[in-house]
Design a protein around this motif. Structure first.
Motif: not given
Length: 747
Positions: A94-95, A98, A105-108, A130-134
């Protein structure tokens, strides 16, 4: 040329004019076949994750566009496009997705630590997964990996269900065995001959065809790749041509630290090292290396069990390829074999491989159900005969396990560079005459350049003094190691009762006795069948697999054999490799440039793999060829999972070990040969040499089964070199050592 993968390392080379960074140059490009080794759907997901991360982090991931459907989820899209398989969708994927799609997508982004950066599959572009914010909608286009996964049929070793027989096998729908030129049911019968007459039970593994997926992977041209440079030297002119232009992700979101790593290392080599265990051949760069043997798939399981380099399709290197003379004392052979080297007989004559057929045309004889097929031509060398059980077949089988040639005709022996000398041993004589004849022949017939002798037989003397045979072997102690099979009577011997010769003479420094083991990888036991089983004794030296061993038979045939007779030659071949490597590496330091048979015997014992289930059956454990032949480096496995090999620069002269043995609290580092963690006892056991000078190898090899290490914070430093470079110093504390194996000699 060394092959560098599990199932093959030969790579298909072609000239390419692809761009490297900003410069365009004609450089070779590597294309190879990747195949998972997963046993279940969870492992499959993890192996695909490792593949994608290795390619992405090395800048070698090929990508394409794909349109989102409904529901608009990344995992759903990848499964619909058939670029994701398995039971779950790992966070790291997933990262990665992203980072491939920053517009959606953005992620930490937290920089990965140095330990994670050392593992190409433990980070995403230098950042912690890290999990992405999709933010996705149907109809949008995403970048996804561009790989075409195809289904193939492979042979796998699996545990046998209780009561299983080959006739019980039913092929799954869609399982295609046409590559083996037989039905799947016939393939099972061919590769499980030991089960034809009796059902499998207990810890028995069987060979069955299974469906497996795979895909073609391309690495972008890389002029710094040491692997590519090796392959480039043997590229044939007719292999030149263009490779389709592929779209590689440029790694725009890599961390600064990871970009620096890629600038200092070859990205192609990083990727290959990370996924080499799953690389399969789709081309060839050399003649008759290990991977070219037609029956190699039947041997991979055995090579894995004993950790032979051939399990990874690595050819033996120069140090391991020096010709060592090996004697096989067995039944009489009258003809050579197409897959065996020239064999020198005790009467001075040679058994050479048969010459290939040279007739311009041959007309095959029609074969029907009522006629006996003619034997194959001398140069076909491709017949497996499950009924090859004569005395001559026994001798041919022992020879094949040791030294079958890497010639592309059938199988490959544990040491295809060994030179064979054979002496006929008449097993039909009465026991005492057998012993007398053997003593005479060993004293007068075996050439002086023979370093190892294989004796895959046993006799029980009735009247003669077994001390005569012991003396005949002891007088060879300075120049020849004798490897003896434990025997197949299923007896449990001990110090008071051990009548089988020569197996029970292993208290001699140059006699090594081999018990037969089953083929369980993680918890092996003694080999048994319905009618036979390996003899055992707590004093017997080492174990090796004794079931379903593919080897040569008379008449240019091959067969599967079982018993300690075919466990012993594995150890014989390993001993010849230790002689080869040790004398090559240390030859200028040894008087006469020869290793003592005792040193080789002890090396095979303390480098073996130890299992709690073998306690009381054998002194050491299962043969580990790879560990034994790495003679010049100290080998460490740490509790944190790291494997370190190199030259020890610093270690405590002594370490404290709580042990029930009086006077053994303080252990000398330079007398230590093996320190290994016993998971069951939650403490180490060790092998050490005693009764000789500090660091000497000629003392008695003792085993201490219970060592609670009390030296904890003492520093250990190891100089690790790669590709003959200056190397780096790796430091850790003594308490971190899970397993340690000393080099053959300290330097």
């Amino acid at each position: 040329m060394i092959r560098r993968s599990l199932l093959a390392w030969t790579a298909l080379l072609a000239a390419s004019t692809a761009s490297v960074a900003t410069a365009e140059m004609a450089v070779p490009q590597i294309t190879f076949q990747w195949q998972p080794d997963a046993a279940n759907a969870i492992e499959l997901s993890n192996e695909i994750e490792a593949l994608y991360l290795a390619l992405y982090n090395s800048g070698n991931l090929t990508v394409r566009d794909a349109e989102l459907g409904q529901p608009p989820f990344v995992e759903s899209l990848m499964r619909q496009e058939q670029v994701m398989h398995g039971a779950h969708f790992p966070v790291a994927l997933d990262a990665m997705m992203c980072d491939l799609n920053p517009d959606h997508c953005r992620r930490t982004l937290r920089p990965a630590g140095s330990g994670e950066l050392r593992d190409l599959t433990a980070h995403v572009g230098g950042y912690v997964p890290s999990r992405g914010r999709w933010s996705l909608r149907g109809g949008e286009t995403l970048n996804i990996p561009d790989y075409d996964f195809m289904t193939t049929t492979t042979l796998e070793r699996i545990p046998a269900p209780k009561g299983w027989t080959p006739d019980a096998f039913v092929a799954d729908q869609g399982l295609d065995c046409s590559a083996f030129k037989a039905s799947c049911e016939d393939v099972v019968r061919r590769f499980n001959p030991q089960l034809l007459k009796a059902p499998a039970s207990g810890n028995v593994a069987i060979t069955v065809p299974q469906q497996q997926i795979g895909t073609t992977v391309a690495l972008r041209p890389d002029t710094r790749s040491s692997y590519l440079n090796q392959l480039k030297e043997v590229m044939n002119p007719d292999q030149s041509g263009s490779i389709a232009q592929l779209s590689f992700d440029e790694g725009s979101t890599f961390s600064p630290t990871w970009n620096q790593t890629l600038e200092s290392r070859s990205p192609a080599d990083l990727a290959i090292e990370a996924i080499r265990q799953n690389v399969q051949t789709i081309g060839t760069i050399q003649n008759f290396g290990v991977g070219d043997e037609p029956f190699l798939h039947s041997q991979i399981g055995l090579f894995k069990l004993v950790n032979h380099p051939f399990a990874r399709l690595e050819d033996l290197d120069e140090t391991q390829s020096q010709p060592v003379h090996v004697a096989v004392i067995d039944s009489r052979l009258s003809d050579g074999h197409c897959d065996l080297p020239v064999i020198r007989l005790s009467d001075g004559t040679d058994l050479a491989p048969p010459a290939p057929e040279t007739d311009a045309e041959t007309t095959p004889t029609p074969v029907s159900d009522t006629t006996t097929p003619a034997p194959p031509p001398a140069d076909t060398c491709a017949t497996i005969d499950h009924l090859a059980m004569s005395d001559a077949d026994h001798a041919a089988g022992v020879a094949g396990v040791i030294a079958s040639r890497a010639n592309g005709k059938g199988m490959v022996g544990m040491n295809p560079h060994a030179r064979l000398w054979m002496m006929a041993f008449d097993r039909n004589r009465v026991a005492d005459q057998q012993i007398d004849n053997l003593i005479l022949q060993m004293q007068i017939a075996i050439p002086e350049d023979v370093r190892v002798a294989n004796l895959s037989f046993g006799v029980q003397p009735r009247l003669s003094n077994p001390g005569r045979m012991a003396n005949a072997m002891a007088v060879l102690g300075s120049r020849m190691l004798i490897v003896a099979a434990a025997g197949n009577e299923g007896e449990k011997f001990d110090a008071q009762h051990c009548p089988v010769l020569p197996a029970c003479l292993n208290d001699l420094d140059n006699v090594l006795t081999v018990v037969g083991l089953d083929s369980d990888m993680d918890d092996p036991g003694l080999w048994t069948s319905q009618s036979a089983g390996s003899n055992s004794n707590p004093a017997f030296d080492i174990g090796a697999p004794a079931e379903n061993i593919l080897s040569t038979a008379t008449g240019n045939r091959f067969t599967h054999q079982a018993g300690t007779s075919f466990a012993a030659p594995q150890v014989t071949a390993a001993a010849s490799l230790v002689f080869s490597t040790g004398e090559y590496v240390y030859g200028d330091e040894l008087a006469g440039a020869q290793l003592s048979p005792k040193i080789v015997k002890d090396r095979l014992i303390y480098t073996s793999d130890f299992f709690a289930g073998l306690s009381g059956a054998v002194r050491a454990g299962r043969l580990n060829v790879g560990r034994a032949i790495n003679v010049r480096e100290a080998q460490f496995e740490l509790f944190d999972g790291r494997t370190i090999t190199g030259q020890v620069l610093e270690a405590p002269d002594e370490f404290v070990c709580r042990t029930p043995i009086a006077g053994q609290q303080f252990q000398k580092w330079y007398n230590l040969r093996r320190l290994s963690w016993n998971e069951t006892k939650q403490r180490h056991f060790l092998f050490r040499h005693v009764g000789s000078d500090l660091g000497g190898r000629y003392g008695v090899l003792e085993r201490d089964a219970s060592c609670l290490v009390r030296t904890l914070s003492a520093p250990v430093e190891v100089l690790v070199r790669q590709n003959n470079g200056p190397g780096e110093v790796v430091s850790f504390q003594f308490r971190d050592i899970r397993d340690y194996t000393s080099p053959l000699f300290d330097q």
